[in-house]
Design an enzyme around this catalytic site. Structure first.
Site, PDB file in Angstrom:
ATOM      1  N   LYS A  74      -5.028  -7.812  -9.836  1.00  0.00           N
ATOM      2  CA  LYS A  74      -3.996  -7.211 -10.676  1.00  0.00           C
ATOM      3  C   LYS A  74      -2.733  -8.066 -10.631  1.00  0.00           C
ATOM      4  CE  LYS A  74      -1.724  -2.672 -11.284  1.00  0.00           C
ATOM      5  NZ  LYS A  74      -1.664  -1.290 -10.732  1.00  0.00           N
ATOM      6  N   SER A 149      -2.391   2.446 -13.849  1.00  0.00           N
ATOM      7  CA  SER A 149      -1.875   1.202 -14.384  1.00  0.00           C
ATOM      8  C   SER A 149      -2.819   0.014 -14.204  1.00  0.00           C
ATOM      9  CB  SER A 149      -0.538   0.871 -13.705  1.00  0.00           C
ATOM     10  OG  SER A 149      -0.722   0.670 -12.302  1.00  0.00           O
ATOM     11  N   SER A 173      -3.399   4.966  -9.748  1.00  0.00           N
ATOM     12  CA  SER A 173      -3.557   3.797 -10.621  1.00  0.00           C
ATOM     13  C   SER A 173      -4.796   2.953 -10.355  1.00  0.00           C
ATOM     14  CB  SER A 173      -2.315   2.905 -10.534  1.00  0.00           C
ATOM     15  OG  SER A 173      -1.222   3.532 -11.153  1.00  0.00           O
TER      16      SER A 173
END
Length: 486
Positions: A74, A149, A173
């Site tokens: 990420k 996210s 997330s």
């Protein structure tokens, strides 16, 4: 392939690490135009790392628990020499001079980082629509969001771009996008994985964790990055279990699983409710003891979460002022105007919204009324979970109250978007571990995820229970059809 299949193939010389890396990178380059899961692809660097693994294999040297395995990270986890943007304009050209501890551990384990994945800006969102650069699409239905996210990380697993990706979980997330994308996602116990190098959203809540296709791969992914770190004072200061695969296939008879009745009240999609309840029946048939109980902190915890996380975000994001690094407004009149214009132009609407909320609840006259009460309620949440785990081994429920929704469907209604986190935020407030596992599909073939919540440092038991239900359901090998007609 799974991580174990890649490792076995490399050991038996069925293929080389370079061939594996190139095959995954070629797939990303060919198909990611549809999903837009990646912000950066590291082809040359990945192939060089793969060459090193191949040379070690040729010499009979050890290559690590993730040796030769392609991995995605990420884009809020710092990578030396590779852009780390947090999907924000304010960091669009930021190249860290150091690696996050988790990245150092991945390199020690022999992982090959093939790229950085998209996210909601500064990890603030539930749909990966808040990225400055692009909107990631769900491989199961390209008209829908992958969750957030860590939507890019989860989509990269569903699309078969990598066998292992890493996201961050502040209020769900990792788990919510894993549920939306039919993947396995783990939020570890707070402190089990170092936060050093994870660009902060809410420091007392953030935690790095793995997203994979199978439970065993998730266990391997966690073992590679966990442990004490002198660079992070909140990391665990004791020796923790690392071998999660031993006994993972054991019997789960006698395990006590609590099911909060509040998880199945108004607001839960009927298809999700049906799928999770069917999984509960399967657990019973395997010998687990199921009992319904009350966990009243479920909905009210959402308010405490958004007050605390926004307050911490307000403090953490104050460093982005156009003075030291990152984006800077081109025209300004004095230092104050520079800061105002830089932050106004550099941050997106969702980030601004949370900074404003956080600043408000921390301000004089409102601190006691909002932030202090939220922190007091956080203690109540921890106490409620502590009481539950005196009776149960796990708590079980849905990961998300809704199925993956259409892109743009909730962007104009932040409150409706926030409610997608109702089952996940309390786990972060308490610092507990939780794993999301696919448990079925809707009539329109959208993935449904269920969540197992454990007591502190109970990851080994979580993996065992998750593996049992995964094998019983037998849905892990189903794949999305997004590449048809390419």
């Amino acid at each position: 392939m799974t991580i174990q299949e890649i490792k076995q193939g490399l050991e038996k010389r069925k293929f080389s690490a370079k061939e594996i890396a190139k095959s995954y990178i070629d797939r990303i380059k060919e198909l990611d135009t549809k999903t837009q899961a990646f912000l950066t692809i590291q082809e040359d660097e990945a192939l060089k790392e793969a060459d090193i693994i191949d040379r070690k294999l040729a010499k009979g040297e050890k290559i690590g628990v993730l040796g030769g395995v392609p991995v995605a990270v990420k884009d809020n986890i710092c990578t030396r020499g590779i852009k780390t943007t947090c999907a924000s304009k304010i960091l669009e050209d930021f190249v860290p001079p150091y690696n996050a501890t988790a990245i150092e551990k991945l390199k020690e384990a022999g992982a090959i980082i093939v790229g950085k994945t998209n996210l909601d800006e500064f990890a603030m969102g539930s749909s990966t629509e808040n990225s400055y650069f692009q909107k990631t699409r769900n491989p199961w239905d390209l008209s829908r969001v992958p969750g957030g996210s860590s939507g890019g990380a989860a989509a990269s697993i569903a699309a078969g771009f990598v066998p292992l990706s890493y996201g961050s979980d502040t209020g769900g997330s990792i788990r919510q996008p894993a549920a939306f994308c039919g993947a396995v996602g783990l939020k570890p116990t707070y402190g089990l994985v170092s936060r050093y190098g994870l660009i902060a959203f809410a420091s007392s809540l953030d935690q790095i964790g793995p997203i994979t296709k199978t439970v065993k791969d998730c266990a391997i992914g966690l073992s590679a990055i966990q442990g004490t770190d002198k660079m992070d004072s909140t990391s665990v200061q004791k020796e923790i279990e690392r071998d999660y695969l031993t006994d993972i296939e054991g019997d789960i008879r006698g395990l006590k699983i609590g099911v909060p009745k509040e998880f199945f009240m108004d607001g839960l999609d009927s298809e999700i409710s049906k799928s999770v309840k069917e999984a509960i029946v399967r657990f019973e048939k395997m010998g687990a003891e199921i009992e319904e109980f009350s966990l009243p902190i479920n909905r009210s915890g959402l308010s405490a979460y958004y007050i605390i996380s926004s307050a911490e975000a307000s403090s953490n994001l104050a460093r982005y002022d156009g003075v030291r690094y990152g984006f800077r407004a081109e025209e300004f009149d004095g230092i104050e105007d520079l800061m105002v214009k830089t932050r106004n132009q550099g941050f997106g609407n969702e980030v601004k919204r949370r900074i404003m909320l956080g600043t408000y609840v921390l301000s004089s006259g409102y601190y006691d009324a909002y932030y202090k009460k939220a922190m007091q309620y956080r203690k109540k949440i921890r106490a409620s979970f502590k009481e539950a785990f005196e009776k149960y081994d796990f708590i079980l429920g849905p990961t998300s109250p809704v199925l993956p929704f259409k892109i743009g469907e909730k962007t104009n209604n932040p409150m409706e978007m926030y409610l997608a986190d109702v089952y996940t935020v309390n786990i972060n407030l308490a610092g507990l571990p939780a794993i999301s596992i696919p448990c079925g599909f809707s009539e329109s073939e959208l993935p449904i995820g269920m969540q197992l919540i454990g007591d502190y440092f109970s990851e080994k038991k979580l993996f065992k229970a998750a593996f049992a239900i995964e094998q019983d359901l037998k849905i892990w090998d189903k794949a999305p059809k997004f590449e048809e007609g390419r």
